[in-house]
Design an enzyme around this catalytic site. Sequence first.
Site, short mmCIF file in Angstrom:
data_model
loop_
_atom_site.label_atom_id
_atom_site.label_comp_id
_atom_site.label_asym_id
_atom_site.label_seq_id
_atom_site.Cartn_x
_atom_site.Cartn_y
_atom_site.Cartn_z
CD GLU A 87 -2.83 -1.30 -0.03
OE1 GLU A 87 -3.06 -0.29 -0.70
OE2 GLU A 87 -3.25 -2.44 -0.33
CG HIS A 99 -1.44 1.24 -4.33
ND1 HIS A 99 -1.64 1.24 -5.69
CD2 HIS A 99 -1.71 -0.03 -3.91
CE1 HIS A 99 -2.03 0.03 -6.08
NE2 HIS A 99 -2.07 -0.77 -5.02
CD GLU A 137 -3.14 -2.97 -8.28
OE1 GLU A 137 -2.28 -3.53 -7.57
OE2 GLU A 137 -4.24 -2.59 -7.83
#
Lengths: 527, 527
Positions: A293, A296, A322
């Site tokens: 995460e 991201h 991604e």
Amino acid sequence: MIAREAPPWRGPARVAHPTDEGDTASVTETAYACLERDFARIAVLEDAAGILGWDARTTMPLGSADGRAEQLAALRGLVHETVTAERLAERLDAAEAERETLDPWQVANLREMRRTRIHAAAVPRDLVIARAKATARAEIVWREARRTSDFALLRPHLEEVLGLQRAIGQAKGAALGIPAYDALLDQYDPGLRQSRVDALFGPLRRILPDLIAQAQERQGRSAPPRPIEGAFPVEAQRALAETLMRAAGFDFTRGRLDVSLHPFCGGATGDVRITTRYDGTDFTRALMGVLHETGHALYEQGRPAAWQRQPVGRARGMTLHESQSLLIEMQACRSREFLGFLSPLIGRQFGREDPAWSPENLFRLYTRVAPGPIRVDADEVTYPAHILLRYDLERAMIAGDLAVADLPGAFKAGMKALLGLTVTDDADGCLQDIHWPSGGWGYFPTYTLGAVTAAQLFAAACEADAEIRPGLARGDFAPLVGWLRAHVHAAGSSRETDEIVTAATGRPADLDAFLAHLRRRYLGADA
Amino acid sequence: MIAREAPPWRGPARVAHPTDEGDTASVTETAYACLERDFARIAVLEDAAGILGWDARTTMPLGSADGRAEQLAALRGLVHETVTAERLAERLDAAEAERETLDPWQVANLREMRRTRIHAAAVPRDLVIARAKATARAEIVWREARRTSDFALLRPHLEEVLGLQRAIGQAKGAALGIPAYDALLDQYDPGLRQSRVDALFGPLRRILPDLIAQAQERQGRSAPPRPIEGAFPVEAQRALAETLMRAAGFDFTRGRLDVSLHPFCGGATGDVRITTRYDGTDFTRALMGVLHETGHALYEQGRPAAWQRQPVGRARGMTLHESQSLLIEMQACRSREFLGFLSPLIGRQFGREDPAWSPENLFRLYTRVAPGPIRVDADEVTYPAHILLRYDLERAMIAGDLAVADLPGAFKAGMKALLGLTVTDDADGCLQDIHWPSGGWGYFPTYTLGAVTAAQLFAAACEADAEIRPGLARGDFAPLVGWLRAHVHAAGSSRETDEIVTAATGRPADLDAFLAHLRRRYLGADA
């Protein structure tokens, strides 16, 4: 309490204040300038929805779900109204006439504004409402159907959602001049087409089975890694996760780490919030989940500062998104270099040494190839098989070649063919993902396209800067993240995905780097 | 990411969806029905702002403050646009013609809608913007001025805010046909007028000094209470607070308890969130603070269910709101009955006995009269003196009879006269409250009006139901809260404050019950 202006010492101010910006353009303003204001307003409303959505999944009391749904629907309604307003279309047309006065980023911004409008305006209002209602119902039924492994329960809802997705794909396709499934792909990854996916997934489909077999055969020659055992207090896991996020360059003055049932990266512009879920008996999954995460989040925090609230300032699409999470997780953080840095940190954080977290054992734990039925538990090598299956099935359903009633059987047959697994329970089969019930058709391919792109970007980065790998070995992500900022994050949506990847690596994404990475890590020098 | 429909497994959905409700009224709809829809939409936007405001004060990373301010300004701008739209005025007029078809709650709702509109529309747009900017600046400067006790720093900002408040009071006063200061009072407590405040504060001003002196004299006859000593883990304090909130009837499926620097009750309709601040060496303040905010929360959770998102369903005003928090805190939870129930709970929660939390010592700690300079630290008996002073000063400033430059001196003189205290530091004087810098002129009186009203409501409740006091002694709030629900909460804004109090107690609020309560607790039977 509009008329009662609740002040800061009492609670949230509920005063009715006009915003500073007038709603009517002054006569001297260009159409393009008006559009920037329209889209800045949209971004602010989306940011508000982003925080409310984060709250709903981390914090909100259960009984407040209906009220929250109304709040989010109201904000989305306002965004939709703004994007589909006739005035905005007129401004887009007028701005075309101003093209010569615009710089390249403004031109790209105009292109992204138009793309946004086409997607929003293509779908008739009734269809949008029907989709929102059908997916809301289907998501609720899906939870129960998965829990009881009862596909019959979900079937009528999934049929309804499929019908609506097909209609949406057709409507958007007509507006974009492309087939329905391409239009669905385009929602998540602007410019992505089935032909492009096929060109990458075709060879992968042929190569993958052997690669999985060879990796398993090679791993079978040595004893399995030591398992992680003992208790790992959540507070210590959180502290370790935050240490690693800081090392990776996550800016905690503009973001947070919290807990939710399903990890995600959300929040708002300048307030990027990631979540994880801790297991008190095993820290390994939460740790790598947080790093995923964080990938991201670094993309979101690294978007071009001058264009934060404009379409051109957004992340380009879910393939690149991604790619950023998988680059950090799979390429950087499961590398021998990083795990060598991580190993002593773990010992220090939990106050004891254990051969289970030696660099070698960590590497073996984090690169274990083990075919299994659940996508989100899959390792790096078998994960693409889960995606190939879903890609085939969702295209067939959208095309009308596969009936929803036949999905469970087709899913089981696919798992057998691709991974040699016998799935007996639909909960471990076609009921495992929320994507289809919630209307996310066209999303699955971006996971594997992201993995492929991550490998190519990481290889190019390491070639461009010899300090990147040694940096990871001392927990210094600055060389890597600096390269990503310059070559991916800062591009925002100024160029198409393929253009960004080509500028960064010399060519559009292909399988070479990904396969080379898998062969090196699982069959070759690194294994 | 409008065009990219981020799905539930990735982050907050950012899809542009129209809301279910059309924006254009069908021809058969009444004007009143359209208004209900307009105001429901306003309430939903205010609820969204309520959660974002809560987040800003409990959770948000510091660096996200600017973005949050834009989100809140956008929502407030939308609310303001809706309330001041010409179409809404037309609908209000048209609905008057439908009056005969409306039931009494609808008529009251229409009255509250009009009140909301008058307040919002009375102030010219430029003035609203100037106020928002000036108070935002003044609040920031105030923090620094208080920290350094430097009134000169704040002075120009406070002068600017005062000028704007005066202009706002005049504009609203012109629209309402009342003087400027009355219009400022009316913002926080619809229908409250200076004449009403004077009628209560006049006698209080004469009676209070003797009462304080007598209470202190009486307390001086015995040794001071034992102090609270030791460590009190935050987690145990929180658990105890939640136990008491549950006992009081707080619904955790539609609300939360969290931590913030300054305790407040906020959130949204059906999602009422209170906060507190824990001191690891003394549980007493957080505990009573939580019970105070619980009183506010019970009012919000008890508003009429059928009118949750309509003006008539709102809490009536800040006098009644403060009355509910002070009734729970001061009347119910500082009573000997409740403290007898609380004492063993404390021992159980912290795992040890201590004479410091015997029922008797708790009572003496929680009813200690000790004049001091800081309002928020004041006890129940001296608190009104702080309010009388601020009431005098803010009226004089609004009237132009007191210059901001003379405020520090006037404040010190007032503290000397009212409480016999010598304040040397402006940080402990006129710089202690955020209310004036942030534009909250007209708010202070509601604290003491709330205390007065709380005493009268509690006395009436106990007279109506003999089970209320015995209930508190066993931690059973159901009789008390049931009475409050029926007589205060469920009324919403269907009637004026005085009407609600009269219906509940037989007369509008007067000083009798409040003074009787203070004399009994501090000079008489309970002391």
